[in-house]
Motif scaffolding. Structure first.
Motif, PDB file in Angstrom:
ATOM      1  N   LYS A  48       0.830  -1.194   0.000  1.00  0.00           N
ATOM      2  CA  LYS A  48       0.000   0.000   0.000  1.00  0.00           C
ATOM      3  C   LYS A  48       0.870   1.250   0.000  1.00  0.00           C
ATOM      4  O   LYS A  48       1.993   1.238   0.483  1.00  0.00           O
ATOM      5  N   ASN A  49       0.298   2.332  -0.519  1.00  0.00           N
ATOM      6  CA  ASN A  49       1.010   3.611  -0.491  1.00  0.00           C
ATOM      7  C   ASN A  49       0.984   4.245   0.896  1.00  0.00           C
ATOM      8  O   ASN A  49       1.844   5.065   1.218  1.00  0.00           O
ATOM      9  N   ILE A  50      -0.015   3.873   1.701  1.00  0.00           N
ATOM     10  CA  ILE A  50      -0.090   4.353   3.083  1.00  0.00           C
ATOM     11  C   ILE A  50      -0.429   3.171   3.983  1.00  0.00           C
ATOM     12  O   ILE A  50      -1.385   2.428   3.719  1.00  0.00           O
ATOM     13  N   THR A  51       0.336   2.971   5.046  1.00  0.00           N
ATOM     14  CA  THR A  51       0.022   1.947   6.049  1.00  0.00           C
ATOM     15  C   THR A  51       0.020   2.591   7.434  1.00  0.00           C
ATOM     16  O   THR A  51       0.783   3.534   7.693  1.00  0.00           O
ATOM     17  N   VAL A  52      -0.833   2.074   8.290  1.00  0.00           N
ATOM     18  CA  VAL A  52      -0.963   2.571   9.661  1.00  0.00           C
ATOM     19  C   VAL A  52      -0.804   1.380  10.595  1.00  0.00           C
ATOM     20  O   VAL A  52      -1.497   0.370  10.440  1.00  0.00           O
ATOM     21  N   GLU A  53       0.089   1.493  11.559  1.00  0.00           N
ATOM     22  CA  GLU A  53       0.384   0.376  12.462  1.00  0.00           C
ATOM     23  C   GLU A  53       0.449   0.870  13.901  1.00  0.00           C
ATOM     24  O   GLU A  53       1.160   1.845  14.203  1.00  0.00           O
ATOM     25  N   VAL A  54      -0.289   0.228  14.782  1.00  0.00           N
ATOM     26  CA  VAL A  54      -0.252   0.556  16.209  1.00  0.00           C
ATOM     27  C   VAL A  54       1.007  -0.062  16.808  1.00  0.00           C
ATOM     28  O   VAL A  54       1.148  -1.286  16.836  1.00  0.00           O
ATOM     29  N   LYS A  55       1.908   0.789  17.300  1.00  0.00           N
ATOM     30  CA  LYS A  55       3.156   0.306  17.894  1.00  0.00           C
ATOM     31  C   LYS A  55       2.982  -0.043  19.361  1.00  0.00           C
ATOM     32  O   LYS A  55       3.501  -1.036  19.852  1.00  0.00           O
ATOM     33  N   ILE A  73       4.351   6.334   4.692  1.00  0.00           N
ATOM     34  CA  ILE A  73       3.814   6.910   3.459  1.00  0.00           C
ATOM     35  C   ILE A  73       4.832   6.756   2.338  1.00  0.00           C
ATOM     36  O   ILE A  73       5.987   7.178   2.467  1.00  0.00           O
ATOM     37  N   LYS A  74       4.380   6.133   1.273  1.00  0.00           N
ATOM     38  CA  LYS A  74       5.227   5.994   0.086  1.00  0.00           C
ATOM     39  C   LYS A  74       4.975   7.198  -0.816  1.00  0.00           C
ATOM     40  O   LYS A  74       3.869   7.395  -1.323  1.00  0.00           O
ATOM     41  N   LYS A  88       8.346   7.977   7.155  1.00  0.00           N
ATOM     42  CA  LYS A  88       7.668   7.399   8.320  1.00  0.00           C
ATOM     43  C   LYS A  88       7.468   8.458   9.393  1.00  0.00           C
ATOM     44  O   LYS A  88       8.345   9.296   9.627  1.00  0.00           O
ATOM     45  N   TYR A  89       6.287   8.375  10.045  1.00  0.00           N
ATOM     46  CA  TYR A  89       5.960   9.300  11.125  1.00  0.00           C
ATOM     47  C   TYR A  89       5.481   8.507  12.333  1.00  0.00           C
ATOM     48  O   TYR A  89       4.870   7.440  12.191  1.00  0.00           O
ATOM     49  N   ILE A  90       5.747   9.075  13.511  1.00  0.00           N
ATOM     50  CA  ILE A  90       5.189   8.540  14.761  1.00  0.00           C
ATOM     51  C   ILE A  90       4.222   9.576  15.306  1.00  0.00           C
ATOM     52  O   ILE A  90       4.599  10.725  15.553  1.00  0.00           O
ATOM     53  N   PHE A  91       2.960   9.144  15.478  1.00  0.00           N
ATOM     54  CA  PHE A  91       1.961  10.023  16.091  1.00  0.00           C
ATOM     55  C   PHE A  91       1.699   9.549  17.506  1.00  0.00           C
ATOM     56  O   PHE A  91       1.337   8.391  17.725  1.00  0.00           O
ATOM     57  N   ASN A  92       1.912  10.457  18.494  1.00  0.00           N
ATOM     58  CA  ASN A  92       1.671  10.139  19.894  1.00  0.00           C
ATOM     59  C   ASN A  92       0.236  10.535  20.235  1.00  0.00           C
ATOM     60  O   ASN A  92      -0.102  11.732  20.260  1.00  0.00           O
ATOM     61  N   SER A  93      -0.601   9.548  20.496  1.00  0.00           N
ATOM     62  CA  SER A  93      -2.018   9.815  20.754  1.00  0.00           C
ATOM     63  C   SER A  93      -2.266  10.401  22.135  1.00  0.00           C
ATOM     64  O   SER A  93      -3.363  10.886  22.411  1.00  0.00           O
ATOM     65  N   THR A 121      -0.051  12.850  23.512  1.00  0.00           N
ATOM     66  CA  THR A 121       0.372  14.262  23.442  1.00  0.00           C
ATOM     67  C   THR A 121      -0.054  14.932  22.144  1.00  0.00           C
ATOM     68  O   THR A 121       0.109  16.160  21.995  1.00  0.00           O
ATOM     69  N   TYR A 122      -0.564  14.134  21.189  1.00  0.00           N
ATOM     70  CA  TYR A 122      -0.947  14.631  19.869  1.00  0.00           C
ATOM     71  C   TYR A 122       0.232  15.276  19.127  1.00  0.00           C
ATOM     72  O   TYR A 122       0.077  16.283  18.427  1.00  0.00           O
ATOM     73  N   VAL A 123       1.402  14.680  19.287  1.00  0.00           N
ATOM     74  CA  VAL A 123       2.603  15.163  18.619  1.00  0.00           C
ATOM     75  C   VAL A 123       2.946  14.213  17.473  1.00  0.00           C
ATOM     76  O   VAL A 123       2.985  13.005  17.654  1.00  0.00           O
ATOM     77  N   LEU A 124       3.205  14.803  16.285  1.00  0.00           N
ATOM     78  CA  LEU A 124       3.607  14.027  15.113  1.00  0.00           C
ATOM     79  C   LEU A 124       5.068  14.313  14.815  1.00  0.00           C
ATOM     80  O   LEU A 124       5.460  15.470  14.643  1.00  0.00           O
ATOM     81  N   GLU A 125       5.871  13.268  14.754  1.00  0.00           N
ATOM     82  CA  GLU A 125       7.293  13.429  14.486  1.00  0.00           C
ATOM     83  C   GLU A 125       7.721  12.496  13.362  1.00  0.00           C
ATOM     84  O   GLU A 125       7.302  11.326  13.325  1.00  0.00           O
ATOM     85  N   GLN A 126       8.569  13.025  12.474  1.00  0.00           N
ATOM     86  CA  GLN A 126       9.105  12.187  11.409  1.00  0.00           C
ATOM     87  C   GLN A 126      10.218  11.326  11.987  1.00  0.00           C
ATOM     88  O   GLN A 126      11.016  11.766  12.816  1.00  0.00           O
ATOM     89  N   THR A 127      10.252  10.068  11.538  1.00  0.00           N
ATOM     90  CA  THR A 127      11.260   9.148  12.027  1.00  0.00           C
ATOM     91  C   THR A 127      11.963   8.488  10.860  1.00  0.00           C
ATOM     92  O   THR A 127      11.524   8.614   9.706  1.00  0.00           O
ATOM     93  N   GLU A 128      13.042   7.776  11.134  1.00  0.00           N
ATOM     94  CA  GLU A 128      13.787   7.120  10.060  1.00  0.00           C
ATOM     95  C   GLU A 128      13.016   5.902   9.529  1.00  0.00           C
ATOM     96  O   GLU A 128      12.346   5.216  10.259  1.00  0.00           O
TER      97      GLU A 128
END
Length: 392
Positions: free
Chosen positions: A353-360, A369-370, A378-383, A385-392
């Motif tokens: 898929k061009n977009i995948t969502v996975e609960v860590k 996101i491709k 890749k992004y990590i969304f903290n549910s 604190t509602y903070v979105l951060e790009q990750t490797e």
């Protein structure tokens, strides 16, 4: 009478006749005291019969009261138990909606088509067009008289489907069907396809056909659903989607709803243009090209319809609007300041898929996101604190 004391002097004792003890006056007990009721000496002979009768009546009254209280309590408990049984939704026991007209007998032997001889070897099903004489390694199960040239065992998924405990096997002969080789009986309609699914750790089969529609069967050949479904589960690339545990999407009268696999209970009514399963008993439904999030009580959680929702969680959902990925609350509030730009289209059943969502974990959501054939972000969304951060 004579006795000797320690000084051994003789002492003469006078012998006196003892007097009878004097009677003490009886102290009359109170007629209201507990001792009075228990002390029979208090009751004068002429009143004993009356007191006995009264005592018996009192005892009978006490026993009657105890019995009545127990009866009322038991009735209330039974009524509560009955109500609980009536209100309890049975989602574990299979239902049987098989009709007699579905079962059919096998035709007579036709030399032009021959028969299928069924054997068990090393816990595997073996099908042969000829009799096998080596009985030491092959266990004979039964046979089926073919009615067409295209007569064989049917491959379900990546393997042949059979159940030794139920004496059933899926065959193809002018269509696919479940066959009982001990009873020599066809147990289902004939379908174009059978798809295996699993519900509550049990295997079921979905039969689909343009003429026969779609139905769910147990491995015994019992029909769980009732006729009238146009599709059960969403088929894409010969794979079945939109089912989980004991629920599955189903199409009826050209509209989608949600039913239980084992009991055919309707969870969501058939009024949606499309339906997808999400997380935590949440469902994505489509009506007039707009997406909504519902729970299993059919309550709409989203504040309005959205062009595309790709996933939903208990407090927020992910939507795509104007080639941008948003994370919103159900009140419509954006949880990230800047939506993520997208360069490729999202397709739910693309692999990859061009977009995948996975609960860590409980607080982190991984969004992959491709953006091109060579670039993936890749992004990590903290549910929490509602903070979105790009990750490797």
């Amino acid at each position: 009478m004579k006795m000797f004391n320690d000084s051994k002097e003789e002492v003469e004792l006078l012998e006196i006749e003892p007097k009878k003890p004097r009677k003490n006056k009886r102290i009359k007990k109170s007629e209201m005291s507990a001792d009075a009721l228990l002390d029979k000496s208090f009751v004068e002979p002429e009143n004993k019969k009356v007191v006995i009768v009264v005592s018996i009546i009192i005892i009978l009254l006490i026993v009657g009261i105890i019995f009545f209280v127990n009866y009322i309590s038991g009735t209330a408990e039974n009524k509560k138990h009955d109500n609980n049984n009536q209100n309890k939704v049975n989602t574990t026991e299979e239902v049987d909606n098989t009709t007699d007209e579905e079962h059919s007998t096998v035709g007579e032997f036709n030399e032009a088509f021959g028969s299928l001889f069924l054997y068990k070897k090393d816990d595997q099903i073996i099908v042969s067009k000829e009799l096998v004489n080596n009985e030491t390694s092959y266990n004979y199960l039964g046979m089926y008289n073919c009615q067409s040239e295209d007569c064989d065992i049917y491959k379900v998924g990546e393997s042949y489907f059979n159940d030794f405990d139920s004496n059933t096997i899926v065959l193809k002969d002018g269509g696919m069907f479940i066959y009982n080789y001990k009873e020599d009986k066809i147990l289902t309609y004939k379908y174009n396809y059978f798809y295996p699914i699993r519900a509550l750790e049990k295997v079921y089969l979905i039969g689909m056909d343009e003429n026969s529609g779609a139905n769910i069967y147990s491995i015994r050949g019992t029909k769980i659903t009732t006729d009238g479904y146009e599709s059960i589960g969403l088929i894409n690339n010969n794979q079945i989607y939109e089912y989980d545990n004991n629920v599955i999407a189903a199409k009826k009268d050209n509209k989608w709803g949600l039913i239980t696999i084992r009991t055919n209970e309707v969870i969501l009514d058939f009024k949606w243009d499309n339906l997808y399963l999400s997380n935590n008993d949440l469902y994505l439904v489509v009506k007039d090209n707009e997406y909504y999030v519902l729970n299993n009580d059919s309550v709409q959680l989203t504040d309005k319809g959205y062009p595309l929702i790709i996933e939903a969680f208990s407090e927020y959902f992910l939507s795509i609007e104007d080639n941008k990925l948003h994370i919103r609350t159900y009140e419509g509030k954006d949880l990230i300041d800047t939506p993520i730009d997208l360069t490729l289209e999202y397709n739910r059943y693309d692999i990859p898929k061009n977009i995948t969502v996975e609960v860590k974990n409980i607080a982190e959501l991984l969004i992959t996101i491709k953006q091109s054939e060579t670039e993936t972000v890749k992004y990590i969304f903290n549910s929490a604190t509602y903070v979105l951060e790009q990750t490797e």
